[in-house]
Write an enzyme that holds these catalytic residues in place. Structure first.
Site, PDB file in Angstrom:
ATOM      1  CD  GLU A  56      -3.073  -0.787   0.317  1.00 43.28           C
ATOM      2  OE1 GLU A  56      -3.772   0.219   0.517  1.00 43.28           O
ATOM      3  OE2 GLU A  56      -3.488  -1.483  -0.551  1.00 43.28           O
ATOM      4  CG  ASP A  74      -9.251   5.820  -5.271  1.00 47.23           C
ATOM      5  OD1 ASP A  74      -9.806   7.057  -5.291  1.00 47.23           O
ATOM      6  OD2 ASP A  74      -9.043   4.904  -4.576  1.00 47.23           O
ATOM      7  CB  THR A  79      -6.688   7.726   0.070  1.00 51.96           C
ATOM      8  OG1 THR A  79      -7.839   7.217  -0.882  1.00 51.96           O
ATOM      9  CG2 THR A  79      -6.182   6.455   0.596  1.00 51.96           C
TER      10      THR A  79
END
Length: 272
Positions: A56, A74, A79
């Site tokens: 990640e 995305d 995020t």
């Protein structure tokens, strides 16, 4: 850094149901169902956090990610944090709500109305420009915020994945395979979500609980995981499975014992 190296897809079910509703569908990891300790043993859990972080965050230092926040393009808004909480998929909202319950008046509390408004979208309305800076400040200065990140990670992803894996009769490696799939694909019954992947795997091999061989079943689960990843362009590189988890399985390392050596996106890692 390629697009897919940062939390390239997130939790589609969470956007519709919210993390609390999703968590309620999973078995609890109580002593009557879990058997012997596995991935939830402290040393193994630390390994799991580092393995996921290698994929990640391109780093084994998962604790350095509390401050991380950006929009990776995305479609899930911002995020952030140690597990990639997203403003568009309910789990970032749940995290800030938990933090605010524990620390009223914190620097993120003022953004709760905006987080509720943008949930399910990629919008930054009401969050830009101040929210990312407030997030980083909270991560730097607030023990309560860092603890809330860990607790939401466990409640929404780690605990349900490990509990489901133990009910299926798989050991530490299998529990990690479930957790990593939950992190990337999110919970839910959609074909590309965690339970959809598990259902696909069970069409090809029985779980140990159902009388199957553990290695055979985990091979089928990884095959199903790779298939799911290949359905999205952002996941065209499946090395987090093929040159990491599959390597451990081929070695027969079902307990995820160290030393571990693996590669993700061409980068090599080792835990001694």
């Amino acid at each position: 850094m390629p697009f897919f190296r940062r939390k390239a897809t997130r939790r589609t079910l969470l956007a519709a149901l919210g993390t609390a509703a999703v968590a309620s569908q999973w078995p609890s990891a109580d002593a009557s169902t879990t058997g012997s300790a596995g991935l939830d043993a402290p040393a193994k859990k630390e390994i799991a956090m580092r393995l996921v972080s290698s994929a990640e965050n391109s780093s084994l230092d998962w604790e350095a990610q509390y401050e991380y926040i950006e929009d990776i393009g995305d479609g899930r808004g911002y995020t952030g944090g140690i597990i990639g909480f997203c403003s568009g998929t309910s789990d970032m909202l749940a995290l800030v709500e938990l933090y605010t319950e524990r620390a009223p008046g914190n620097v993120l509390a003022a953004y709760l109305p905006a987080l509720r408004a943008v949930d399910g979208t990629d919008s930054h309305e009401g969050l830009t420009p101040g929210f990312p800076a407030a997030w980083r400040k909270a991560a730097r200065t607030s023990t309560a915020f860092r603890e809330a990140q860990r607790d939401e990670r466990d409640r929404g992803y780690f605990d349900p994945a490990v509990a489901r894996a133990k009910k299926d009769g798989v050991g530490t490696l299998g529990q990690f395979a479930y957790y990593d799939a939950m992190v990337m694909h999110g919970p839910g019954t959609d074909t590309l979500a965690f339970d959809g992947i598990r259902t696909r795997a069970r069409k090809h091999a029985a779980t140990p609980t159902d009388g199957g061989d553990e290695t055979t079943y985990l091979g089928a689960f990884l095959d199903a995981r790779v298939w799911a990843m290949q359905q999205e362009a952002a996941h065209s590189d499946v090395t987090r499975v093929e040159t990491a988890q599959r390597v451990f399985l081929t070695q027969g390392n079902l307990d995820l014992d160290t030393p571990l050596k693996w590669q993700v996106y061409g980068d090599s890692y080792e835990i001694g």
